[in-house]
Design a protein around this motif. Structure first.
Motif, PDB file in Angstrom:
ATOM      1  N   ASP A 146     -10.281 -10.800   6.651  1.00 30.08           N
ATOM      2  CA  ASP A 146      -9.343  -9.901   5.984  1.00 30.08           C
ATOM      3  C   ASP A 146      -8.534  -9.102   7.005  1.00 30.08           C
ATOM      4  N   THR A 147      -7.368  -8.653   6.574  1.00 31.84           N
ATOM      5  CA  THR A 147      -6.510  -7.810   7.400  1.00 31.84           C
ATOM      6  C   THR A 147      -6.045  -6.627   6.573  1.00 31.84           C
ATOM      7  N   VAL A 148      -6.126  -5.432   7.136  1.00 32.54           N
ATOM      8  CA  VAL A 148      -5.655  -4.240   6.441  1.00 32.54           C
ATOM      9  C   VAL A 148      -4.140  -4.145   6.575  1.00 32.54           C
ATOM     10  N   ILE A 149      -3.433  -4.094   5.449  1.00 30.82           N
ATOM     11  CA  ILE A 149      -1.975  -3.996   5.466  1.00 30.82           C
ATOM     12  C   ILE A 149      -1.518  -2.800   4.627  1.00 30.82           C
ATOM     13  N   ARG A 150      -0.362  -2.254   4.979  1.00 33.26           N
ATOM     14  CA  ARG A 150       0.172  -1.090   4.281  1.00 33.26           C
ATOM     15  C   ARG A 150       1.444  -1.423   3.510  1.00 33.26           C
ATOM     16  N   ASN A 151       2.095  -2.535   3.874  1.00 26.93           N
ATOM     17  CA  ASN A 151       3.339  -2.904   3.208  1.00 26.93           C
ATOM     18  C   ASN A 151       3.239  -4.302   2.617  1.00 26.93           C
ATOM     19  N   ILE A 152       3.833  -4.487   1.466  1.00 24.50           N
ATOM     20  CA  ILE A 152       3.870  -5.783   0.807  1.00 24.50           C
ATOM     21  C   ILE A 152       5.331  -6.179   0.597  1.00 24.50           C
ATOM     22  N   SER A 153       5.751  -7.313   1.182  1.00 25.70           N
ATOM     23  CA  SER A 153       7.102  -7.819   0.966  1.00 25.70           C
ATOM     24  C   SER A 153       7.043  -8.888  -0.110  1.00 25.70           C
ATOM     25  N   SER A 154       7.808  -8.724  -1.182  1.00 37.34           N
ATOM     26  CA  SER A 154       7.716  -9.645  -2.302  1.00 37.34           C
ATOM     27  C   SER A 154       9.056  -9.779  -3.021  1.00 37.34           C
ATOM     28  N   THR A 155       9.552 -11.017  -3.138  1.00 35.10           N
ATOM     29  CA  THR A 155      10.758 -11.244  -3.932  1.00 35.10           C
ATOM     30  C   THR A 155      10.452 -11.024  -5.409  1.00 35.10           C
ATOM     31  N   TYR A 156       9.210 -11.235  -5.791  1.00 33.46           N
ATOM     32  CA  TYR A 156       8.814 -11.012  -7.191  1.00 33.46           C
ATOM     33  C   TYR A 156       8.938  -9.537  -7.562  1.00 33.46           C
ATOM     34  N   LEU A 157       8.550  -8.682  -6.607  1.00 30.42           N
ATOM     35  CA  LEU A 157       8.644  -7.241  -6.846  1.00 30.42           C
ATOM     36  C   LEU A 157      10.001  -6.691  -6.431  1.00 30.42           C
ATOM     37  N   SER A 158      10.811  -7.537  -5.782  1.00 32.80           N
ATOM     38  CA  SER A 158      12.214  -7.278  -5.417  1.00 32.80           C
ATOM     39  C   SER A 158      12.427  -6.297  -4.264  1.00 32.80           C
ATOM     40  N   VAL A 163       1.982   0.743   0.429  1.00 30.65           N
ATOM     41  CA  VAL A 163       0.732   0.944  -0.308  1.00 30.65           C
ATOM     42  C   VAL A 163       0.211   2.355  -0.030  1.00 30.65           C
ATOM     43  N   ASP A 164       0.218   3.202  -1.048  1.00 32.13           N
ATOM     44  CA  ASP A 164      -0.288   4.563  -0.861  1.00 32.13           C
ATOM     45  C   ASP A 164      -1.576   4.832  -1.635  1.00 32.13           C
ATOM     46  N   LYS A 165      -1.921   3.901  -2.554  1.00 34.82           N
ATOM     47  CA  LYS A 165      -3.177   4.088  -3.285  1.00 34.82           C
ATOM     48  C   LYS A 165      -3.636   2.755  -3.863  1.00 34.82           C
ATOM     49  N   VAL A 166      -4.857   2.352  -3.523  1.00 32.04           N
ATOM     50  CA  VAL A 166      -5.457   1.132  -4.065  1.00 32.04           C
ATOM     51  C   VAL A 166      -6.874   1.455  -4.488  1.00 32.04           C
ATOM     52  N   MET A 167      -7.163   1.291  -5.763  1.00 34.62           N
ATOM     53  CA  MET A 167      -8.491   1.585  -6.283  1.00 34.62           C
ATOM     54  C   MET A 167      -9.175   0.282  -6.717  1.00 34.62           C
ATOM     55  N   VAL A 168     -10.349   0.022  -6.140  1.00 35.26           N
ATOM     56  CA  VAL A 168     -11.151  -1.146  -6.517  1.00 35.26           C
ATOM     57  C   VAL A 168     -12.582  -0.665  -6.747  1.00 35.26           C
ATOM     58  N   ASN A 169     -13.072  -0.854  -7.970  1.00 35.80           N
ATOM     59  CA  ASN A 169     -14.425  -0.391  -8.315  1.00 35.80           C
ATOM     60  C   ASN A 169     -14.634   1.079  -7.956  1.00 35.80           C
ATOM     61  N   ASP A 170     -13.611   1.880  -8.293  1.00 38.30           N
ATOM     62  CA  ASP A 170     -13.646   3.317  -8.038  1.00 38.30           C
ATOM     63  C   ASP A 170     -13.676   3.672  -6.555  1.00 38.30           C
ATOM     64  N   ILE A 171     -13.310   2.730  -5.704  1.00 41.60           N
ATOM     65  CA  ILE A 171     -13.240   2.983  -4.257  1.00 41.60           C
ATOM     66  C   ILE A 171     -11.769   3.068  -3.863  1.00 41.60           C
ATOM     67  N   PHE A 173      -9.240   2.434  -1.381  1.00 41.66           N
ATOM     68  CA  PHE A 173      -9.125   1.629  -0.161  1.00 41.66           C
ATOM     69  C   PHE A 173      -8.306   2.333   0.917  1.00 41.66           C
ATOM     70  N   MET A 174      -7.360   3.179   0.524  1.00 45.71           N
ATOM     71  CA  MET A 174      -6.571   3.894   1.522  1.00 45.71           C
ATOM     72  C   MET A 174      -7.448   4.869   2.304  1.00 45.71           C
ATOM     73  N   ASP A 175      -8.345   5.542   1.598  1.00 39.28           N
ATOM     74  CA  ASP A 175      -9.234   6.487   2.269  1.00 39.28           C
ATOM     75  C   ASP A 175     -10.275   5.782   3.131  1.00 39.28           C
ATOM     76  N   ARG A 176     -10.824   4.673   2.612  1.00 37.99           N
ATOM     77  CA  ARG A 176     -11.917   4.009   3.323  1.00 37.99           C
ATOM     78  C   ARG A 176     -11.427   3.032   4.391  1.00 37.99           C
ATOM     79  N   TYR A 177     -10.377   2.256   4.085  1.00 34.62           N
ATOM     80  CA  TYR A 177      -9.942   1.195   4.991  1.00 34.62           C
ATOM     81  C   TYR A 177      -8.548   1.413   5.582  1.00 34.62           C
ATOM     82  N   GLY A 178      -7.808   2.359   5.034  1.00 29.16           N
ATOM     83  CA  GLY A 178      -6.487   2.628   5.577  1.00 29.16           C
ATOM     84  C   GLY A 178      -5.386   1.750   5.037  1.00 29.16           C
ATOM     85  N   GLY A 179      -5.660   0.982   3.977  1.00 28.62           N
ATOM     86  CA  GLY A 179      -4.630   0.118   3.404  1.00 28.62           C
ATOM     87  C   GLY A 179      -5.217  -0.889   2.438  1.00 28.62           C
ATOM     88  N   TYR A 180      -4.413  -1.866   2.108  1.00 27.85           N
ATOM     89  CA  TYR A 180      -4.814  -2.939   1.191  1.00 27.85           C
ATOM     90  C   TYR A 180      -5.370  -4.108   1.991  1.00 27.85           C
TER      91      TYR A 180
END
Length: 218
Positions: A146-158, A163-171, A173-180
């Motif tokens: 895995d790689t920690v990333i902060r930006n997502i480039s997507s033509t789908y999202l235009s 990434v300023d907040k990612v919650m997985v199972n109430d965790i 990820f920004m606080d614990r891992y610094g990104g997505y």
């Protein structure tokens, strides 16, 4: 048995005995793989005429990967280890390409020789990445790191998304891992870039020999 084969066996058997005593399955599996790779190296080497130089390079790669990478967890603890190993692997595969050219008595232009060597390295890397992907999907390993990333480039999202907040199972990820957490794309592409670099390094180093196609002493 040659001295380099004997030395290789001594190292592998030492770790194998240690793994059996501790019943460490990672160590046992790494040693068994090392022995299998040794047999494969010798079978192929005998067929196409490996010299001591390339056998030493291959043995160093296997021991580094299995002992340092797996047993001592360099792949996890040393961030640059995977980069070095993939670059080194590409160098070795390119070297093997020279032996294949000599074995099949290919007498083509320097450009064909370079293309063959480069293509062989990239093909081998592609097969390995498919293997990693398959192991992760079927067995549930984490070979594609895995790689920690902060930006997502997507033509789908235009547009680019920070990434300023990612919650997985109430965790958070920004606080614990610094990104997505990217699921392996960055690792795969990074490995393929290393293969390009390693193969290119080999071609540059061996340019004079490639140019005259003097493979008798490789």
């Amino acid at each position: 048995m040659k001295k380099i084969d004997l030395l290789y066996l001594i190292v592998v058997i030492f770790y194998l005995i240690s793994g059996l005593i501790k019943w460490d399955m990672t160590t046992i599996f790494a040693c068994v793989l090392s022995l299998i790779f040794m047999v494969i190296t010798n079978v192929i080497g005998k067929k196409i005429g490996f010299g001591n130089g390339i056998k030493i390079l291959i043995y160093v790669f296997i021991l580094s990967t299995e002992i340092l990478g797996e047993i001592y967890h360099f792949y996890v603890d040393v961030w640059w280890f995977d980069i070095v190993m993939h670059t080194y692997f590409a160098f070795i595969v390119s070297y093997v390409g020279l032996y294949l050219i000599r074995y099949f008595n290919i007498k083509e232009s320097i450009y064909f020789v370079i293309l063959f060597i480069f293509s062989l390295a990239m093909m081998t890397e592609s097969v390995w990445e498919i293997f990693e992907f398959s192991m992760d999907r079927v067995i549930g390993t984490d070979m594609q790191k895995d790689t920690v990333i902060r930006n997502i480039s997507s033509t789908y999202l235009s547009h680019d998304i920070y990434v300023d907040k990612v919650m997985v199972n109430d965790i958070d990820f920004m606080d614990r891992y610094g990104g997505y957490l990217d699921i392996g794309l960055y690792d795969t592409i990074g490995d393929m870039i290393c293969t390009v670099v390693g193969s290119f390094m080999f071609i540059v180093i061996m340019k004079k020999r490639l140019n005259c196609q003097s493979f008798a002493s490789i």
